[in-house]
Motif scaffolding. Sequence first.
Motif, short mmCIF file in Angstrom:
data_model
loop_
_atom_site.label_atom_id
_atom_site.label_comp_id
_atom_site.label_asym_id
_atom_site.label_seq_id
_atom_site.Cartn_x
_atom_site.Cartn_y
_atom_site.Cartn_z
N GLY A 62 36.61 33.65 38.25
CA GLY A 62 35.78 34.14 37.16
C GLY A 62 35.57 35.62 36.94
N ILE A 63 36.38 36.59 37.51
CA ILE A 63 36.39 37.88 37.54
C ILE A 63 36.81 38.27 36.15
N GLY A 64 35.80 38.72 35.27
CA GLY A 64 36.11 39.28 34.06
C GLY A 64 35.05 40.24 33.52
N SER A 65 35.02 40.38 32.42
CA SER A 65 33.77 41.27 31.53
C SER A 65 33.17 40.37 30.32
N VAL A 66 32.03 40.13 30.43
CA VAL A 66 31.46 39.29 29.36
C VAL A 66 31.45 40.38 28.36
N HIS A 67 31.00 41.70 28.83
CA HIS A 67 30.40 42.70 27.68
C HIS A 67 31.81 43.04 26.74
N PHE A 68 33.03 42.90 27.37
CA PHE A 68 34.22 43.43 26.64
C PHE A 68 34.91 42.04 26.42
N ASN A 69 34.66 40.94 26.58
CA ASN A 69 35.36 39.61 26.40
C ASN A 69 36.65 39.80 27.04
N PHE A 70 36.80 40.09 28.40
CA PHE A 70 37.89 40.40 29.12
C PHE A 70 37.99 39.41 30.17
N THR A 71 39.21 38.62 29.90
CA THR A 71 39.69 37.59 31.14
C THR A 71 41.09 37.86 31.55
N GLY A 72 41.51 39.13 31.39
CA GLY A 72 42.56 39.41 32.05
C GLY A 72 43.76 40.29 31.03
N PHE A 73 44.75 41.14 31.48
CA PHE A 73 45.50 41.53 30.75
C PHE A 73 46.39 40.68 29.71
N SER A 74 46.49 40.95 28.42
CA SER A 74 47.51 40.27 27.83
C SER A 74 48.72 40.35 27.98
N GLY A 75 49.47 39.32 28.62
CA GLY A 75 50.85 39.44 29.29
C GLY A 75 51.76 39.60 28.29
N HIS A 76 51.81 39.10 26.88
CA HIS A 76 52.80 39.33 26.12
C HIS A 76 52.58 40.73 25.47
N SER A 77 51.39 41.24 25.28
CA SER A 77 51.27 42.68 25.15
C SER A 77 51.95 43.67 26.17
N ALA A 78 51.54 43.26 27.46
CA ALA A 78 51.95 44.12 28.59
C ALA A 78 53.44 44.18 28.66
N MET A 79 53.90 42.99 28.76
CA MET A 79 55.37 42.80 29.01
C MET A 79 56.38 43.26 27.84
N SER A 80 55.99 43.03 26.67
CA SER A 80 56.85 43.60 25.51
C SER A 80 56.72 45.10 25.55
N ALA A 81 55.47 45.68 25.79
CA ALA A 81 55.40 47.05 25.81
C ALA A 81 56.07 47.70 26.97
N THR A 82 56.44 47.15 28.06
CA THR A 82 57.21 47.43 29.13
C THR A 82 58.43 47.44 28.81
N LEU A 83 58.89 46.34 28.00
CA LEU A 83 60.49 46.13 27.93
C LEU A 83 61.14 46.80 26.78
N TRP A 84 60.45 46.38 25.36
CA TRP A 84 61.15 46.73 24.22
C TRP A 84 61.47 48.42 24.05
#
Length: 204
Positions: free
Chosen positions: A59-81
């Motif tokens: 349950g480690i996240g941020s209520v204020h930022f509505n953050f539950t972890g890095f978006s994998g689709h965003s992170a991995m595509s930004a690394t690869l393409w």
Amino acid sequence: MHLLTYFGDSMLLLPTAVIIAFLLRWKNDDKRAVWFWLLAFGCAGLVVSLSKIAFLGFGIGSVHFNFTGFSGHSAMSATLWPVMFWLLSGRLSVLWRRVLLIAGYLIPVIVGISRLELNAHSVSEVIAGLVLGFTLSTAFLLSQRTVRPRGFSLAQLCIALLVPVLLFSNGRVATTQQFLQKLSAQIAGIEHPWTRADLLKIKQ
């Protein structure tokens, strides 16, 4: 939107990342580039996975930022393409290399927008994923700034893109999220993984 978001799906990106490693070995004179690439892509996957396990299991996240972890689709595509388009543009003119590189940076942004449209992630998660991925891909490209990969013939280009095109046409999505949910629950010793709804209840 499902079509656009597939450009960030692990089912497409993981095999493509392996292909990039082989192409770097084949078309790049800097033999360290393979290891730099594997390190960059591996770091993206590791950070994303750890952030998701931290939330899903503990349950480690941020209520204020509505953050539950890095978006994998965003992170991995930004690394690869950006790296993929840089690699494939080796024989082109400076102008077209720049055009393709810009396209390589735009595709992950579109993937991130698609994740928002599908309500799969919050704005903070998409931005965090893009920042992570672009940092890693840009670091890799800077390490190769004095290197110009050798060009591809049409036949070589078709072979290099065969697997990604087949995967894209098939459209089968990865079950990474489901795997991480089960793994996180097992690690934390809980019956059910945390959800966004559980996090937002804390705000109430």
